[in-house]
Design a protein around this motif. Structure first.
Motif, PDB file in Angstrom:
ATOM      1  N   GLN A   1      80.383  31.926  91.819  1.00  0.00           N
ATOM      2  CA  GLN A   1      81.714  31.795  91.222  1.00  0.00           C
ATOM      3  C   GLN A   1      81.871  30.456  90.501  1.00  0.00           C
ATOM      4  O   GLN A   1      82.490  30.375  89.442  1.00  0.00           O
ATOM      5  CB  GLN A   1      82.784  31.949  92.306  1.00  0.00           C
TER       6      GLN A   1
ATOM      7  N   LYS B   1      82.525  29.987  86.555  1.00  0.00           N
ATOM      8  CA  LYS B   1      83.649  29.177  86.065  1.00  0.00           C
ATOM      9  C   LYS B   1      83.178  28.191  85.001  1.00  0.00           C
ATOM     10  O   LYS B   1      83.871  27.959  84.002  1.00  0.00           O
ATOM     11  CB  LYS B   1      84.295  28.424  87.236  1.00  0.00           C
TER      12      LYS B   1
ATOM     13  N   ASP C   1      82.681  30.089  81.822  1.00  0.00           N
ATOM     14  CA  ASP C   1      83.988  30.371  81.205  1.00  0.00           C
ATOM     15  C   ASP C   1      84.537  29.134  80.486  1.00  0.00           C
ATOM     16  O   ASP C   1      85.110  29.239  79.388  1.00  0.00           O
ATOM     17  CB  ASP C   1      84.980  30.842  82.271  1.00  0.00           C
TER      18      ASP C   1
END
Length: 234
Positions: free
Chosen positions: A217, A221, A224
């Protein structure tokens, strides 16, 4: 490459040296950069610093070849120790090293920094580390460039001491305050390559016996964030 025909990387570094400068080139190797600047009368005085005898010998040979020993002063020294009192150096170039080494050189040689000099830094890797050192020590970045040469991407960061405290966001430290605004094709290419690398890391982690979902995760992130930064407005 030689002092007449610099690499694209070193030519870009040289473009940031202002006419009439008194230069210290740290880690100069063959001294192509300071010789080029002296031959073109951009600098009036130059310190050529090398920590190893072999590269220093190469530098001395090249400087003698161009009969510039009256302008360029080669010295065997560790980092900014090459600069002697009273030389009034007002430009320092450190190119072709990792960001950690560049910041180590600047930190170890702090007493040689007058606050009047222009720092022209070209880290091969670890650019955020360099920006963080500059911010922490009150140097404001006022120009950045990114270029590609022979399959490698390089960034040049120039900074001067600021009268007030300097602050950059985490994004500015990572991507560069100027580079992330300009979003040049080379900048976008660099970070697209980073995204592909991170995606491969995630793929490998998915194949692990015990999948680290928290780490995955975190990496997603980061992907992103990069995508948001490199998004070019149409």
């Amino acid at each position: 490459m030689n002092s007449t025909h610099l690499s694209k990387r070193l030519q870009t570094v040289s473009d940031h040296v202002e006419p009439g400068s008194r230069l210290a080139d740290i880690g100069s190797d063959h001294a192509y950069l300071p010789i080029h600047l002296a031959k073109n009368h951009t600098i009036e005085y130059g310190v050529v610093g090398e920590i190893a005898k072999g590269p220093l010998s190469n530098a001395i040979s090249e400087i003698k070849k161009d009969r510039l020993l009256d302008v360029l002063h080669p010295r065997l020294a560790d980092g900014l120790a090459a600069i002697e009192p009273g030389e009034n150096v007002n430009a320092i170039t450190i190119a072709g090293m990792g960001g950690n080494l560049i910041t180590h050189i600047l930190e170890a040689g702090k007493e040689k920094l007058s606050g009047q000099e222009k720092l022209i830094l070209q880290p091969n890797v670890g650019e955020p580390v360099v920006r963080h050192w500059l911010m922490t020590n009150g140097y404001r970045i006022f120009a950045e460039q990114i270029l590609e040469e022979d399959g490698h991407i390089y960034e040049i960061i120039t900074a001067k001491k600021a009268p007030q405290p300097v602050h950059y966001t985490d994004l500015e430290l990572k991507f560069g305050p100027f580079l992330m605004k300009e979003k040049s094709p080379v900048f976008v290419e660099k970070w697209q390559e980073e995204i592909e690398l991170l995606k491969r890391v995630i793929e490998n982690m998915h194949q692990a016996v015990h999948e680290d979902t928290t780490k995955i995760q975190s990496i997603q992130k980061e992907i992103d964030t990069i995508n948001e930064v490199i998004q070019v407005e149409s």
